[in-house]
Design an enzyme around this catalytic site. Sequence first.
Site, PDB file in Angstrom:
ATOM      1  N   MET A   1      24.471   8.383   0.729  1.00 33.65           N
ATOM      2  CA  MET A   1      24.411   9.706   1.345  1.00 33.65           C
ATOM      3  C   MET A   1      24.771   9.618   2.826  1.00 33.65           C
ATOM      4  O   MET A   1      25.416  10.515   3.372  1.00 33.65           O
ATOM      5  CB  MET A   1      23.013  10.306   1.158  1.00 33.65           C
ATOM      6  CG  MET A   1      22.909  11.740   1.623  1.00 33.65           C
ATOM      7  SD  MET A   1      24.094  12.810   0.788  1.00 33.65           S
ATOM      8  CE  MET A   1      23.122  13.407  -0.582  1.00 33.65           C
TER       9      MET A   1
ATOM     10  N   GLU B   1       0.811  -1.222   0.000  1.00 29.52           N
ATOM     11  CA  GLU B   1       0.000   0.000   0.000  1.00 29.52           C
ATOM     12  C   GLU B   1       0.842   1.268   0.000  1.00 29.52           C
ATOM     13  O   GLU B   1       0.396   2.315  -0.461  1.00 29.52           O
ATOM     14  CB  GLU B   1      -0.961   0.005   1.192  1.00 29.52           C
ATOM     15  CG  GLU B   1      -2.091  -1.018   1.072  1.00 29.52           C
ATOM     16  CD  GLU B   1      -1.703  -2.394   1.582  1.00 29.52           C
ATOM     17  OE1 GLU B   1      -0.499  -2.604   1.901  1.00 29.52           O
ATOM     18  OE2 GLU B   1      -2.581  -3.261   1.674  1.00 29.52           O
TER      19      GLU B   1
ATOM     20  N   LYS C   1     -17.316  -0.371   6.992  1.00 24.01           N
ATOM     21  CA  LYS C   1     -17.820  -1.364   6.041  1.00 24.01           C
ATOM     22  C   LYS C   1     -19.333  -1.260   5.884  1.00 24.01           C
ATOM     23  O   LYS C   1     -19.866  -1.374   4.771  1.00 24.01           O
ATOM     24  CB  LYS C   1     -17.425  -2.766   6.519  1.00 24.01           C
ATOM     25  CG  LYS C   1     -17.492  -3.810   5.436  1.00 24.01           C
ATOM     26  CD  LYS C   1     -16.841  -5.107   5.885  1.00 24.01           C
ATOM     27  CE  LYS C   1     -16.928  -6.163   4.791  1.00 24.01           C
ATOM     28  NZ  LYS C   1     -16.320  -7.437   5.224  1.00 24.01           N
TER      29      LYS C   1
ATOM     30  N   PHE D   1     -10.928  -6.921  14.672  1.00 26.41           N
ATOM     31  CA  PHE D   1      -9.911  -7.436  13.760  1.00 26.41           C
ATOM     32  C   PHE D   1      -9.568  -6.389  12.702  1.00 26.41           C
ATOM     33  O   PHE D   1     -10.448  -5.841  12.051  1.00 26.41           O
ATOM     34  CB  PHE D   1     -10.417  -8.725  13.088  1.00 26.41           C
ATOM     35  CG  PHE D   1      -9.434  -9.276  12.086  1.00 26.41           C
ATOM     36  CD1 PHE D   1      -8.174  -9.711  12.492  1.00 26.41           C
ATOM     37  CD2 PHE D   1      -9.747  -9.345  10.735  1.00 26.41           C
ATOM     38  CE1 PHE D   1      -7.257 -10.192  11.577  1.00 26.41           C
ATOM     39  CE2 PHE D   1      -8.842  -9.839   9.811  1.00 26.41           C
ATOM     40  CZ  PHE D   1      -7.591 -10.261  10.239  1.00 26.41           C
ATOM     41  N   GLN D   2      -8.300  -6.107  12.561  1.00 27.37           N
ATOM     42  CA  GLN D   2      -7.788  -5.119  11.608  1.00 27.37           C
ATOM     43  C   GLN D   2      -8.379  -3.726  11.790  1.00 27.37           C
ATOM     44  O   GLN D   2      -8.588  -3.000  10.822  1.00 27.37           O
ATOM     45  CB  GLN D   2      -7.979  -5.603  10.167  1.00 27.37           C
ATOM     46  CG  GLN D   2      -7.151  -6.859   9.887  1.00 27.37           C
ATOM     47  CD  GLN D   2      -7.048  -7.195   8.415  1.00 27.37           C
ATOM     48  OE1 GLN D   2      -7.974  -6.948   7.655  1.00 27.37           O
ATOM     49  NE2 GLN D   2      -5.919  -7.773   8.024  1.00 27.37           N
TER      50      GLN D   2
HETATM   51  C1  LIG Z   1      12.798   5.509   4.324  1.00 31.02           C
HETATM   52  C2  LIG Z   1      14.103   6.145   4.624  1.00 31.02           C
HETATM   53  N1  LIG Z   1      14.949   5.575   5.498  1.00 31.02           N
HETATM   54  C3  LIG Z   1      16.137   6.133   5.756  1.00 31.02           C
HETATM   55  C4  LIG Z   1      16.500   7.301   5.164  1.00 31.02           C
HETATM   56  C5  LIG Z   1      17.838   7.945   5.487  1.00 31.02           C
HETATM   57  N2  LIG Z   1      18.672   7.992   4.279  1.00 31.02           N
HETATM   58  C6  LIG Z   1      18.804   9.086   3.514  1.00 31.02           C
HETATM   59  S1  LIG Z   1      19.754   8.866   2.176  1.00 31.02           S
HETATM   60  C7  LIG Z   1      20.068   7.264   2.612  1.00 31.02           C
HETATM   61  C8  LIG Z   1      20.938   6.408   1.778  1.00 31.02           C
HETATM   62  C9  LIG Z   1      20.338   6.048   0.489  1.00 31.02           C
HETATM   63  O1  LIG Z   1      21.085   5.010  -0.060  1.00 31.02           O
HETATM   64  P1  LIG Z   1      20.849   4.573  -1.552  1.00 31.02           P
HETATM   65  O2  LIG Z   1      19.407   4.359  -1.786  1.00 31.02           O
HETATM   66  O3  LIG Z   1      21.755   3.459  -1.905  1.00 31.02           O
HETATM   67  O4  LIG Z   1      21.223   5.887  -2.347  1.00 31.02           O
HETATM   68  P2  LIG Z   1      22.649   6.580  -2.510  1.00 31.02           P
HETATM   69  O5  LIG Z   1      22.732   7.669  -1.491  1.00 31.02           O
HETATM   70  O6  LIG Z   1      23.687   5.538  -2.308  1.00 31.02           O
HETATM   71  O7  LIG Z   1      22.610   7.120  -3.894  1.00 31.02           O
HETATM   72  C10 LIG Z   1      19.412   6.945   3.799  1.00 31.02           C
HETATM   73  C11 LIG Z   1      19.492   5.640   4.473  1.00 31.02           C
HETATM   74  C12 LIG Z   1      15.568   7.884   4.281  1.00 31.02           C
HETATM   75  N3  LIG Z   1      15.807   9.048   3.673  1.00 31.02           N
HETATM   76  N4  LIG Z   1      14.399   7.276   4.011  1.00 31.02           N
END
Ligand SMILES: Cc1ncc(C[n+]2csc(CCOP(=O)(O)OP(=O)(O)O)c2C)c(N)n1
Lengths: 566, 188
Positions: A471, A49, A161, A111-112
């Site tokens: 990042m 979802e 529902k 439920f749910q």
């Molecule tokens: C749902 C979620 N969890 C954690 C983060 C924290 N976060 C920001 S950038 C990043 C790394 C992203 O890694 P990747 O998808 O491999 O992209 P890259 O930076 O390597 O291009 C994380 C963990 C986030 N922005 N969103």
Amino acid sequence: MKLTGAQVVWESLVREGVETVFGVPGGAVLPLYHALAEYPLHHVLVRHEQAAAHAADGYARATGKVGVCIATSGPGATNLVTGLATAYMDSSPVVAFTGQVPSPVIGTDAFQEVHITGITLPITKHNYLVTHAQELPTVIKEAFYIARTGRPGPVLIDISKDAQIAEIEYAYPDEVHLPGYRLPASDFSPQIQAAARMLNEAQRPVIIAGHGVILSGTEDRLVELAEKGHIPVVVTLLGIGAMPDEHPLCLGMGGMHGQGHANMALSEADLILSLGSRFDDRFTGPPSTFAPRARIIHVDVDPAEIGKNVPADLAVVGDLKDVLPALTPLVEARDRSAWLSCIREWREESAQLDILAQETDDLIPQYVVRQIWHATQGNAIMVSDVGQNQMWEAQYFVHRRRRGLISSGGLGTMGFALPAAIGAQIGCRGERVWVIAGDGGFQMNIQELATVVQEQVPLKIAILNNGYLGMVRQWQEFFFERRYSGSRLSGPDFAQVARAYGIPGLTIREKSEVVPAIAQAMASDGPMLLDFHIVPEENVYPMVAPGSAIHNMIRHPGTVRGGKEE
Amino acid sequence: MKHTLIALMEDKPGVLNRVSSLFYRRNYNIESLSVGHSEIPGISRMTIVLEGEDRIVEQVVKQLSKLINVTHVLDVSDKPTVVRELALIKVKAASRTRSEIAELVRIFRARIVDVGATSLTIEITGPEDRVNSLVGLLRPFGIEEMARTGRVVMVRSGENDDGNNGKVYSSQTAMPQSVPLMAQEVPM
Ligand SMILES: Cc1ncc(C[n+]2csc(CCOP(=O)(O)OP(=O)(O)O)c2C)c(N)n1
Ligand SMILES: [Mg+2]
């Protein structure tokens, strides 16, 4: 006309001009799904979802229409949460339907059962719990109206529902009556005159173009204003596409990973005209250090944005559709060549130019993005995920197309790109849609490859695979003693995974394979996944250390100074 | 500075929750909040007292105004107002202290509304500081229970109040006269 509550929902959606809904069925929405087949609506079955909400959001951002998603009660509803929060932060018009347990058992931990209106209270523009079918026509009418007017945003309708099953005499209202919902006035001549006066007096004005320009469809008006007054324009991440990147007055993106000259222009400006941007901290740096020499005119449709982060010297609360046509005629053509040539000099120091000019056989991500741009000539809807990949896309793709970049800006939701791109592609069937994702974020909604296949969505997917939560790793490298705690990431063979889903996939390890791989993807009619094994520890430059003023940029490798952690 | 806001809102399930969760979500500190019926059927009236910089209070007003079920929000802090609070105070009363308490009640123009074997229940209505003083004076006797309503406020009818009798909104149109309180005005 006698209709069940479920029929009321679909009938009303048809009247609202909805063509597509994204969702997953379940017990509490069975009546809705049963009635769906009777209506000319295309239901896209997603695999989670969260993806339904992102797809509805991507659909809305690509088309400008309201995106619709649907989920069952309980876990179906909670799975929507991240997607709704994403849409909320980025002011995207989405209407979400959730099923709720029958009204007699609401509150009994049936439920749910979850209290989804309570859960989504702070992440929706408004929400409704409907327990009587009679309320549905009014509620749906209001929901669409609220979602798309003023500052757009997501609205959730939770329907018990029994209300889906009950029969009522159907009439769809023509108007909404919402005494507490006011749209800003369209008459603000004193403010407009003052704004024009301030602009005309300014020596070094800069326009900030935010998402509001795109949401209000005033891209042409923006160009007209900039050209008339010879005023340079800095875009925010979500403002990318508000003005073609190639336009001589467009300085590109500002902020934490913005272009050096854009940030310098903001810092040296004597006047800033912000159009539909909310001065996000990733754009401004510490508010007290932002644009120290500038008076600020803040134009926004949402009065609560004025003065929230950065104090405004002049506020214009209004829709850009009304504001820009009133403002531009009062703006005088001024010679600003000194200011513009000053900016041009800053531009020549651009870190991006250096990085592109660097002679390397390494497979660097900047090169990949540039080659996708070359192949598409900029005529594509780019949907980026979150992290380094998002910034490289923003920096190295030259955006030309309106609504040409879809990305999660405010919430920064990893896993956004693939489902949002599905929504965008379904909303714009004839267009080229590219996904740019990292190896981390792509694994957060990788299951949607099945939706790509079931719906025959011809997405082109580029994974910038660095084997890291890149990042995060970059921040650890710069600010946390290179301790790569929790950021080393393994992944599957993405090309094989794609093939397992029925999508052709290629792995690209050499720079020389990049152009042919992109060409192959462009030539195919269906979806294709390209897994680019890029240099693992490449960084995004320039970068403003958190806590620093935005003109204080880490421009090149080797100039990293310890920044302050927020 | 201390600010007093009046908010009118639809009297529907969940609306109170929307308002109170907004304060929490946006990190605003509320000193007192009271809510009840207004003169308009279906519309509740809330009085909110909060301490904060003008900039923050302006944000509170704007964010509250954005709630779809909230029809009016007014900052009446710099208007002449009538401010009242009601308190019920159950205080320990032994036979030797009863008359002393009764005397205090008389001075404060409060009322004794219930008499028990070992306690008295006192009702006081008045400006908050008067309620505070009485509470302070009763404390040494031993306050067993106390319920305070929080402030309710009404703008006074003045001489030059545009014939609106101090009414700060108009119920016919249900449209606010001074909301949103945004910086629409032109500086310079
Ligand atoms: C749902 C979620 N969890 C954690 C983060 C924290 N976060 C920001 S950038 C990043 C790394 C992203 O890694 P990747 O998808 O491999 O992209 P890259 O930076 O390597 O291009 C994380 C963990 C986030 N922005 N969103
Ligand atoms: Mg990565």
